[in-house]
Design a protein around this motif. Structure first.
Motif, PDB file in Angstrom:
ATOM      1  N   ALA A 105       0.720  -1.346  -0.015  1.00 21.29           N
ATOM      2  CA  ALA A 105      -0.132   0.014   0.091  1.00 21.29           C
ATOM      3  C   ALA A 105       0.730   1.216   0.100  1.00 21.29           C
ATOM      4  O   ALA A 105       2.172   1.210   0.366  1.00 21.29           O
ATOM      5  CB  ALA A 105      -0.778  -0.076   1.164  1.00 21.29           C
ATOM      6  N   PRO A 106       0.371   2.390  -0.387  1.00 21.63           N
ATOM      7  CA  PRO A 106       1.167   3.828  -0.572  1.00 21.63           C
ATOM      8  C   PRO A 106       1.904   3.855   1.146  1.00 21.63           C
ATOM      9  O   PRO A 106       1.106   3.641   2.081  1.00 21.63           O
ATOM     10  CB  PRO A 106      -0.047   4.767  -0.697  1.00 21.63           C
ATOM     11  CG  PRO A 106      -1.122   4.048  -1.427  1.00 21.63           C
ATOM     12  CD  PRO A 106      -1.025   2.625  -0.813  1.00 21.63           C
ATOM     13  N   ALA A 151       3.979   6.049  -2.752  1.00 22.82           N
ATOM     14  CA  ALA A 151       2.586   6.813  -2.707  1.00 22.82           C
ATOM     15  C   ALA A 151       2.086   7.488  -3.774  1.00 22.82           C
ATOM     16  O   ALA A 151       1.846   8.873  -3.175  1.00 22.82           O
ATOM     17  CB  ALA A 151       2.927   7.596  -1.240  1.00 22.82           C
ATOM     18  N   GLU A 152       2.168   7.084  -4.834  1.00 22.70           N
ATOM     19  CA  GLU A 152       1.259   7.832  -5.792  1.00 22.70           C
ATOM     20  C   GLU A 152      -0.035   7.964  -5.534  1.00 22.70           C
ATOM     21  O   GLU A 152      -0.641   8.841  -5.990  1.00 22.70           O
ATOM     22  CB  GLU A 152       1.695   7.835  -7.247  1.00 22.70           C
ATOM     23  CG  GLU A 152       1.431   8.156  -8.325  1.00 22.70           C
ATOM     24  CD  GLU A 152      -0.173   8.131  -8.888  1.00 22.70           C
ATOM     25  OE1 GLU A 152      -1.161   9.011  -9.006  1.00 22.70           O
ATOM     26  OE2 GLU A 152      -0.888   6.809  -8.408  1.00 22.70           O
ATOM     27  N   GLU A 153      -0.837   6.794  -5.300  1.00 26.53           N
ATOM     28  CA  GLU A 153      -2.007   6.480  -4.961  1.00 26.53           C
ATOM     29  C   GLU A 153      -2.774   7.711  -4.126  1.00 26.53           C
ATOM     30  O   GLU A 153      -3.849   7.875  -4.221  1.00 26.53           O
ATOM     31  CB  GLU A 153      -2.464   5.114  -4.677  1.00 26.53           C
ATOM     32  CG  GLU A 153      -2.219   4.129  -5.719  1.00 26.53           C
ATOM     33  CD  GLU A 153      -3.025   4.277  -7.023  1.00 26.53           C
ATOM     34  OE1 GLU A 153      -4.311   4.959  -6.803  1.00 26.53           O
ATOM     35  OE2 GLU A 153      -2.561   3.820  -7.882  1.00 26.53           O
ATOM     36  N   THR A 154      -1.950   8.146  -3.085  1.00 23.49           N
ATOM     37  CA  THR A 154      -2.428   9.097  -2.122  1.00 23.49           C
ATOM     38  C   THR A 154      -1.977  10.471  -2.485  1.00 23.49           C
ATOM     39  O   THR A 154      -2.430  11.417  -1.767  1.00 23.49           O
ATOM     40  CB  THR A 154      -1.857   8.637  -0.702  1.00 23.49           C
ATOM     41  OG1 THR A 154      -0.452   8.537  -0.766  1.00 23.49           O
ATOM     42  CG2 THR A 154      -2.586   7.631  -0.137  1.00 23.49           C
ATOM     43  N   LEU A 155      -1.323  10.435  -3.773  1.00 24.44           N
ATOM     44  CA  LEU A 155      -1.186  12.030  -4.182  1.00 24.44           C
ATOM     45  C   LEU A 155      -0.002  12.828  -3.444  1.00 24.44           C
ATOM     46  O   LEU A 155       0.175  13.846  -2.974  1.00 24.44           O
ATOM     47  CB  LEU A 155      -2.166  12.705  -4.686  1.00 24.44           C
ATOM     48  CG  LEU A 155      -3.063  12.180  -5.629  1.00 24.44           C
ATOM     49  CD1 LEU A 155      -4.232  13.168  -5.781  1.00 24.44           C
ATOM     50  CD2 LEU A 155      -2.354  11.936  -6.968  1.00 24.44           C
ATOM     51  N   SER A 164      -9.460  10.801 -12.523  1.00 27.14           N
ATOM     52  CA  SER A 164      -8.203  10.384 -11.780  1.00 27.14           C
ATOM     53  C   SER A 164      -7.201  11.519 -11.995  1.00 27.14           C
ATOM     54  O   SER A 164      -7.109  12.264 -12.957  1.00 27.14           O
ATOM     55  CB  SER A 164      -7.722   9.240 -12.529  1.00 27.14           C
ATOM     56  OG  SER A 164      -8.575   7.940 -12.236  1.00 27.14           O
ATOM     57  N   GLY A 165      -6.270  11.461 -10.968  1.00 32.10           N
ATOM     58  CA  GLY A 165      -5.269  12.757 -11.035  1.00 32.10           C
ATOM     59  C   GLY A 165      -3.842  11.799 -10.762  1.00 32.10           C
ATOM     60  O   GLY A 165      -3.938  10.578 -10.859  1.00 32.10           O
ATOM     61  N   GLU A 166      -2.974  12.747 -11.164  1.00 31.90           N
ATOM     62  CA  GLU A 166      -1.536  12.151 -11.063  1.00 31.90           C
ATOM     63  C   GLU A 166      -0.578  13.086 -10.176  1.00 31.90           C
ATOM     64  O   GLU A 166      -0.563  14.087 -10.685  1.00 31.90           O
ATOM     65  CB  GLU A 166      -1.147  11.741 -12.472  1.00 31.90           C
ATOM     66  CG  GLU A 166      -0.753  10.586 -12.890  1.00 31.90           C
ATOM     67  CD  GLU A 166       0.626  10.012 -12.147  1.00 31.90           C
ATOM     68  OE1 GLU A 166       1.256  10.763 -11.456  1.00 31.90           O
ATOM     69  OE2 GLU A 166       0.961   9.016 -12.209  1.00 31.90           O
ATOM     70  N   SER A 205      -7.551  10.345  -5.291  1.00 31.52           N
ATOM     71  CA  SER A 205      -6.643   9.205  -5.440  1.00 31.52           C
ATOM     72  C   SER A 205      -5.876   9.395  -6.735  1.00 31.52           C
ATOM     73  O   SER A 205      -6.377  10.414  -7.519  1.00 31.52           O
ATOM     74  CB  SER A 205      -7.632   8.116  -5.693  1.00 31.52           C
ATOM     75  OG  SER A 205      -8.253   8.016  -6.794  1.00 31.52           O
ATOM     76  N   GLY A 206      -4.878   8.711  -6.769  1.00 26.27           N
ATOM     77  CA  GLY A 206      -3.920   8.922  -7.999  1.00 26.27           C
ATOM     78  C   GLY A 206      -4.366   7.928  -9.204  1.00 26.27           C
ATOM     79  O   GLY A 206      -5.638   7.381  -9.066  1.00 26.27           O
ATOM     80  N   ALA A 207      -3.527   7.847 -10.031  1.00 23.10           N
ATOM     81  CA  ALA A 207      -3.958   7.056 -11.414  1.00 23.10           C
ATOM     82  C   ALA A 207      -3.308   5.591 -11.159  1.00 23.10           C
ATOM     83  O   ALA A 207      -2.474   5.482 -10.492  1.00 23.10           O
ATOM     84  CB  ALA A 207      -3.362   7.658 -12.610  1.00 23.10           C
TER      85      ALA A 207
END
Length: 452
Positions: A76-77, A179-183, A369-371, A450-452
């Motif tokens: 996980a992130p 931790a990309e998924e949590t930006l 989605s964001g990044e 959330s991230g991409a």
């Protein structure tokens, strides 16, 4: 968004190399030990694509096995300890200088070519999708976004270019980000000062996408939306009813709805490929009524549209007596890919892999989605490209990130390494910035969780 989306323009031809920087326990650079070779003419030419292809053919099966190993051990992130260890081991084996614990579990690998040139970064994200961010929910974190593919591709690029080091100009800085998924991972890694310490001139990244395997979707002038939030409080004896009505009114601001069927996903992909299509401008809104208020999360394009949406939310809230609205200081920034840079990349990929290997997105994609790669592009120019991972005849959900049956075609691994190794070698060779002369980020073709 309310902040300027300007990018820092770096001087063309900046060269930096070495890996002697000293990092503190927190991952922050505390001493400048980078070796900086004198600037001189670059080599006779970049690494040949044929040489890249030959090395990929030798390494491909090992990279597939490596990806499968990472896939079996999702983290996980913020918990990417094992994955970071695998990455560090592989980079060291390839002969790179490696620093771990950068901005959390981030790993930085430095590859110095034998010839003077530019310093170019390549970023890959390592974390898995938290269960709550899998469509329909999940039991545990899992690689349903393709970050295992991203990590394996980046390791492949490092291995290929390390084998071709004698023909490589400049320096490549590999950023393996948590931790990309949590930006949150990009901000933490950038906060260590790694971009400044390595004097990166530009940065590039790749992401799995629902396009045919073997095809890349470039994003000139577009990218991915940012995210804004609002909390609306409602008072009075009828607050719950008023909150429900207000949530419906705010939700009606949306111009695009969450997909509910595979056909909806197919339409979103088609719309993103359509010039001046339905997704060239959009608002995607989630508004949830609570006991005495409304929680709002929304994305939009172009980025400056956040100001208008905030105005609309305030206007709707005033219809409720005693209502109040609170926004964050600023939205999370959109990822805007410079138009010229994206077109240079498209030209390179067509030349290296064939004209049919490239398609162009005409919208921010996906709209929901964001990044956090956006934070890198706010500092240095670069590109962000989608790697097609959809197997022939496979349902769109097998290649659309965050769906529970996400199952990318592993042939995309070798294709991604071929493309990105050749591209990075081309960029380190260039005596001038992206693209061919300015050193700047180029203009944008667009106006503006959330991230991409």
């Amino acid at each position: 968004m309310e902040r300027a989306l300007s990018r820092r323009t770096l001087l063309a031809g900046t060269a930096a190399a070495g890996a002697g920087v000293v990092w503190g326990a927190s991952g922050r650079a505390v001493a400048d030990g980078w070796e900086r070779p004198g600037q001189g003419p670059v080599g006779q030419g970049p690494v040949a694509q044929g040489a890249v292809d030959a090395e990929v053919a030798r390494l491909e099966q090992g990279l597939i096995a490596l990806r499968r190993d990472i896939h079996r051990h999702p983290e996980a992130p913020g918990q990417e300890r094992r994955t970071a260890g695998v990455v560090a081991r592989e980079l060291r084996a390839a002969g790179l200088a490696v620093t771990t614990g950068v901005g959390g579990h981030g790993v930085v690998g430095i590859l110095r070519g034998a010839r003077p040139g530019r310093t170019v970064a390549y970023r890959a994200d390592m974390d898995a999708v938290p269960p709550e961010d899998i469509v329909g929910g999940g039991r545990a974190a899992s690689h349903h976004c393709g970050h295992d593919i991203h990590t394996a591709v980046a390791l492949g690029v490092a291995q290929v270019l390390a084998r071709l080091r004698r023909q490589l100009d400049g320096t490549v800085v590999f950023l393996f980000q948590p931790a990309e998924e949590t930006l949150s991972g990009a901000r933490a890694l950038i906060g260590t000062g790694v971009l400044e310490r390595t004097r990166v001139a530009e940065i590039h990244a790749l992401h799995c996408g629902p396009f045919p395997v073997g095809r890349f979707a470039v994003t000139p002038g577009f990218g991915m939306p940012g995210q804004d939030k609002a909390e609306v409080t409602v008072s009075g004896p009828d607050a719950p009813d008023a909150a429900r009505r207000l949530a419906d009114e705010i939700g009606a601001l949306a111009t695009v709805s969450l997909p509910r069927t595979p056909a909806d996903l197919e339409r979103i992909v088609a719309d993103a490929l359509t010039p001046n299509g339905p997704l060239a401008r959009f608002v995607a809104v989630r508004a949830r009524a609570q006991d005495a208020g409304v929680s709002v999360s929304y994305r939009c394009w172009p980025p400056e549209r956040y100001l208008d949406v905030r105005t609309d939310i305030r206007r709707l809230a005033t219809s409720c007596t005693g209502a109040g609205v609170r926004f964050p200081a600023e939205p999370f920034p959109a990822m805007v890919c410079p138009e010229r840079d994206g077109r240079v990349l498209a030209h390179h990929l067509r030349h290296a892999l064939g004209r049919d290997a490239v398609t162009e997105l005409h919208a921010a994609f996906p709209p929901f989605s964001g990044e956090d790669f956006a934070l890198y592009l706010d500092r240095v120019p670069g590109t962000f490209t989608f790697l097609g991972v959809r197997a022939p005849g496979a349902p769109v959900t097998t290649s659309y990130p965050h769906y529970p049956d996400f199952a990318p075609d592993e042939r995309a691994l070798g294709i991604g390494v071929r493309a990105m190794a050749g591209w990075i070698a081309e960029r380190t060779h260039r005596a001038q910035g992206l693209p061919g002369g300015s050193g700047g980020s180029g203009g944008s073709g667009a106006s503006g969780g959330s991230g991409a």
